[in-house]
Design a protein around this motif. Structure first.
Motif, PDB file in Angstrom:
ATOM      1  N   PHE A 131       0.823  -1.209   0.000  1.00 47.82           N
ATOM      2  CA  PHE A 131       0.000   0.000   0.000  1.00 47.82           C
ATOM      3  C   PHE A 131       0.860   1.264   0.000  1.00 47.82           C
ATOM      4  CE2 PHE A 131      -3.400  -2.918   0.994  1.00 47.82           C
ATOM      5  CZ  PHE A 131      -4.505  -2.322   0.399  1.00 47.82           C
ATOM      6  N   ALA A 132       2.025   1.204   0.644  1.00 54.72           N
ATOM      7  CA  ALA A 132       2.920   2.363   0.614  1.00 54.72           C
ATOM      8  C   ALA A 132       3.386   2.637  -0.810  1.00 54.72           C
ATOM      9  CB  ALA A 132       4.123   2.120   1.520  1.00 54.72           C
ATOM     10  N   GLN A 133       3.720   1.590  -1.553  1.00 56.37           N
ATOM     11  CA  GLN A 133       4.144   1.751  -2.946  1.00 56.37           C
ATOM     12  C   GLN A 133       2.996   2.257  -3.824  1.00 56.37           C
ATOM     13  OE1 GLN A 133       5.742  -2.088  -3.982  1.00 56.37           O
ATOM     14  NE2 GLN A 133       7.514  -1.868  -2.611  1.00 56.37           N
ATOM     15  N   ALA A 134       1.768   1.912  -3.437  1.00 55.98           N
ATOM     16  CA  ALA A 134       0.594   2.384  -4.178  1.00 55.98           C
ATOM     17  C   ALA A 134       0.202   3.804  -3.772  1.00 55.98           C
ATOM     18  CB  ALA A 134      -0.583   1.430  -3.968  1.00 55.98           C
ATOM     19  N   GLY A 135       0.858   4.323  -2.713  1.00 54.58           N
ATOM     20  CA  GLY A 135       0.548   5.681  -2.246  1.00 54.58           C
ATOM     21  C   GLY A 135      -0.780   5.778  -1.516  1.00 54.58           C
ATOM     22  N   VAL A 136      -1.207   4.681  -0.912  1.00 58.10           N
ATOM     23  CA  VAL A 136      -2.488   4.654  -0.206  1.00 58.10           C
ATOM     24  C   VAL A 136      -2.216   4.433   1.282  1.00 58.10           C
ATOM     25  CG1 VAL A 136      -4.720   3.504   0.009  1.00 58.10           C
ATOM     26  CG2 VAL A 136      -3.640   3.704  -2.239  1.00 58.10           C
ATOM     27  N   ARG A 137      -2.694   5.349   2.119  1.00 59.44           N
ATOM     28  CA  ARG A 137      -2.491   5.228   3.563  1.00 59.44           C
ATOM     29  C   ARG A 137      -3.584   4.341   4.168  1.00 59.44           C
ATOM     30  NH1 ARG A 137      -2.841  11.064   5.671  1.00 59.44           N
ATOM     31  NH2 ARG A 137      -4.491  11.029   4.086  1.00 59.44           N
ATOM     32  N   VAL A 138      -3.130   3.266   4.826  1.00 61.14           N
ATOM     33  CA  VAL A 138      -4.060   2.344   5.478  1.00 61.14           C
ATOM     34  C   VAL A 138      -3.497   1.944   6.836  1.00 61.14           C
ATOM     35  CG1 VAL A 138      -5.050   1.395   3.345  1.00 61.14           C
ATOM     36  CG2 VAL A 138      -2.982   0.370   4.322  1.00 61.14           C
ATOM     37  N   ASP A 139      -4.361   1.445   7.675  1.00 61.67           N
ATOM     38  CA  ASP A 139      -3.974   0.913   8.978  1.00 61.67           C
ATOM     39  C   ASP A 139      -3.980  -0.608   8.859  1.00 61.67           C
ATOM     40  OD1 ASP A 139      -3.536   0.313  11.621  1.00 61.67           O
ATOM     41  OD2 ASP A 139      -5.578   0.803  12.276  1.00 61.67           O
ATOM     42  N   VAL A 140      -2.780  -1.207   8.882  1.00 64.02           N
ATOM     43  CA  VAL A 140      -2.662  -2.657   8.730  1.00 64.02           C
ATOM     44  C   VAL A 140      -2.422  -3.276  10.105  1.00 64.02           C
ATOM     45  CG1 VAL A 140      -1.423  -4.562   7.636  1.00 64.02           C
ATOM     46  CG2 VAL A 140      -1.698  -2.379   6.418  1.00 64.02           C
ATOM     47  N   GLU A 141      -3.297  -4.204  10.502  1.00 69.18           N
ATOM     48  CA  GLU A 141      -3.134  -4.861  11.787  1.00 69.18           C
ATOM     49  C   GLU A 141      -2.982  -6.360  11.602  1.00 69.18           C
ATOM     50  OE1 GLU A 141      -6.594  -3.942  14.105  1.00 69.18           O
ATOM     51  OE2 GLU A 141      -7.768  -5.570  13.231  1.00 69.18           O
ATOM     52  N   PHE A 142      -2.208  -6.960  12.489  1.00 68.71           N
ATOM     53  CA  PHE A 142      -1.948  -8.394  12.412  1.00 68.71           C
ATOM     54  C   PHE A 142      -3.182  -9.186  12.833  1.00 68.71           C
ATOM     55  CE2 PHE A 142      -0.536 -12.445  14.275  1.00 68.71           C
ATOM     56  CZ  PHE A 142       0.178 -12.961  13.211  1.00 68.71           C
ATOM     57  N   SER A 143      -3.474 -10.226  12.074  1.00 71.41           N
ATOM     58  CA  SER A 143      -4.590 -11.103  12.398  1.00 71.41           C
ATOM     59  C   SER A 143      -4.058 -12.450  12.853  1.00 71.41           C
ATOM     60  CB  SER A 143      -5.493 -11.298  11.183  1.00 71.41           C
ATOM     61  OG  SER A 143      -6.491 -12.255  11.451  1.00 71.41           O
ATOM     62  N   TRP A 144      -4.487 -12.887  14.030  1.00 78.48           N
ATOM     63  CA  TRP A 144      -4.031 -14.153  14.586  1.00 78.48           C
ATOM     64  C   TRP A 144      -4.772 -15.348  13.990  1.00 78.48           C
ATOM     65  CZ3 TRP A 144       0.183 -14.431  17.621  1.00 78.48           C
ATOM     66  CH2 TRP A 144       0.631 -13.250  18.217  1.00 78.48           C
ATOM     67  N   GLY A 145      -5.731 -15.112  13.170  1.00 79.70           N
ATOM     68  CA  GLY A 145      -6.524 -16.191  12.595  1.00 79.70           C
ATOM     69  C   GLY A 145      -7.957 -15.739  12.395  1.00 79.70           C
ATOM     70  N   ALA A 146      -8.746 -16.585  11.728  1.00 79.33           N
ATOM     71  CA  ALA A 146     -10.151 -16.256  11.431  1.00 79.33           C
ATOM     72  C   ALA A 146     -10.255 -14.881  10.785  1.00 79.33           C
ATOM     73  CB  ALA A 146     -10.993 -16.321  12.702  1.00 79.33           C
ATOM     74  N   THR A 147      -9.327 -14.591   9.877  1.00 76.16           N
ATOM     75  CA  THR A 147      -9.267 -13.264   9.253  1.00 76.16           C
ATOM     76  C   THR A 147     -10.541 -12.940   8.489  1.00 76.16           C
ATOM     77  OG1 THR A 147      -6.876 -13.573   9.042  1.00 76.16           O
ATOM     78  CG2 THR A 147      -7.852 -11.764   7.798  1.00 76.16           C
TER      79      THR A 147
END
Length: 290
Positions: A131-147
């Motif tokens: 997303f940084a390379q795409a120039g889009v700001r997002v909040d990425v959070e780690f998923s422990w499962g059941a995403t």
């Protein structure tokens, strides 16, 4: 005696990997809670490790070589030598896909529509870089499962998840927005180990036979008897890696013909061979094709 320390992926790839090694000539015996399985080769010492961590242990020299997904090598940004692509997974012989997915009724149509939104994934570093390379700001959070459940429950706006067919996502009411990466299993080596002549030769031996076993997955051997007068008619329709092998039968006007073909062509090919005069057709499986 010299030994190569080889990492075997724990989890979803474990059984498929052990089966592939068995076809290649190595029997790996694994018992519950045993992280150091036995292998019928005194020159190899096996160790079980999660695929997500494998590339880090290969990079730092804990393992000389290991098998893991291309996705986890990129996620860890590991500096390792990629020896070979080995396209297999827990359910198929095709690459898996990491995709960006949203609920079916989401207004999101493209990556740019997620500006300022929350994304859940196990592949955090790769997703942030994407997303940084795409120039889009997002909040990425780690998923422990059941995403998948998290986006359905509204805990995030989108997910980045791995899929082979997309069927599970469709069944859960999700829509794939974009494919971010194709991934497959890779045999990787520590760079110092790769520069060691003995270890490199052993790794190349493993690579050669694993690839040969995978190549054999989609092939079968066919053997048949054909009257000499009809030999050209039969050979005309035989696909082959090379020219078919033929041998004259003792004191006979018949010829034995042997060929390696794609297993997916056999059901159409065999009736045609019978019509052209072939008899005594035998189909047999292959362990390795080199």
């Amino acid at each position: 005696m010299k030994q190569l320390i080889l990492g075997i992926p724990k989890g979803s790839l474990q059984e498929a990997t052990i089966q592939l090694f068995r076809k290649s000539g190595w029997k790996i015996s694994l018992t519950n809670r045993n992280y150091f399985p036995e292998i019928n080769d005194p020159e190899i010492q096996c160790s079980i490790c999660r695929a997500q961590e494998m590339s880090r242990y290969v990079e730092n020299g804990t393992f000389d070589a290991g098998l893991t997904g291309k996705d986890w090598i990129l996620e860890n940004d590991s500096d390792v030598h990629v020896v070979a692509d080995l396209i297999y997974s827990k359910v198929s012989q095709r690459p898996a896909r990491w995709v960006l997915a949203v609920p079916y009724d989401s207004p999101v149509k493209d990556v740019g529509d997620l500006e300022g939104k929350k994304i859940a994934t196990e592949l955090v570093n790769f997703t942030r870089r994407y997303f940084a390379q795409a120039g889009v700001r997002v909040d990425v959070e780690f998923s422990w499962g059941a995403t998948e459940a998290k986006v359905i429950a509204g805990l995030c706006d989108a997910i980045v998840e791995v899929t082979e067919t997309g069927a599970t996502m469709r069944a859960n009411g999700l829509r794939i927005v974009k494919e971010l990466m194709l991934t497959n299993t890779q045999l990787i080596a520590n760079k110092a180990a790769w520069n060691d002549p003995w270890k490199r030769e052993k790794i190349e031996q493993i690579s050669l036979l694993l690839q040969a076993a995978l190549r054999a997955e989609d092939l079968v051997g066919l053997k048949m008897n054909v009257p000499k007068a009809k030999l050209n008619d039969v050979i005309e329709i035989l696909p082959s890696l090379t020219s078919p092998t033929t041998a004259h039968l003792y004191q006979s006007d018949w010829v034995s013909v042997e060929v390696v073909v794609s297993k997916h062509t056999v059901r159409e090919l065999v009736p045609q061979l019978l019509k052209r005069g072939a008899e005594g057709i035998i189909e047999y499986s292959l362990n390795k094709v080199i």
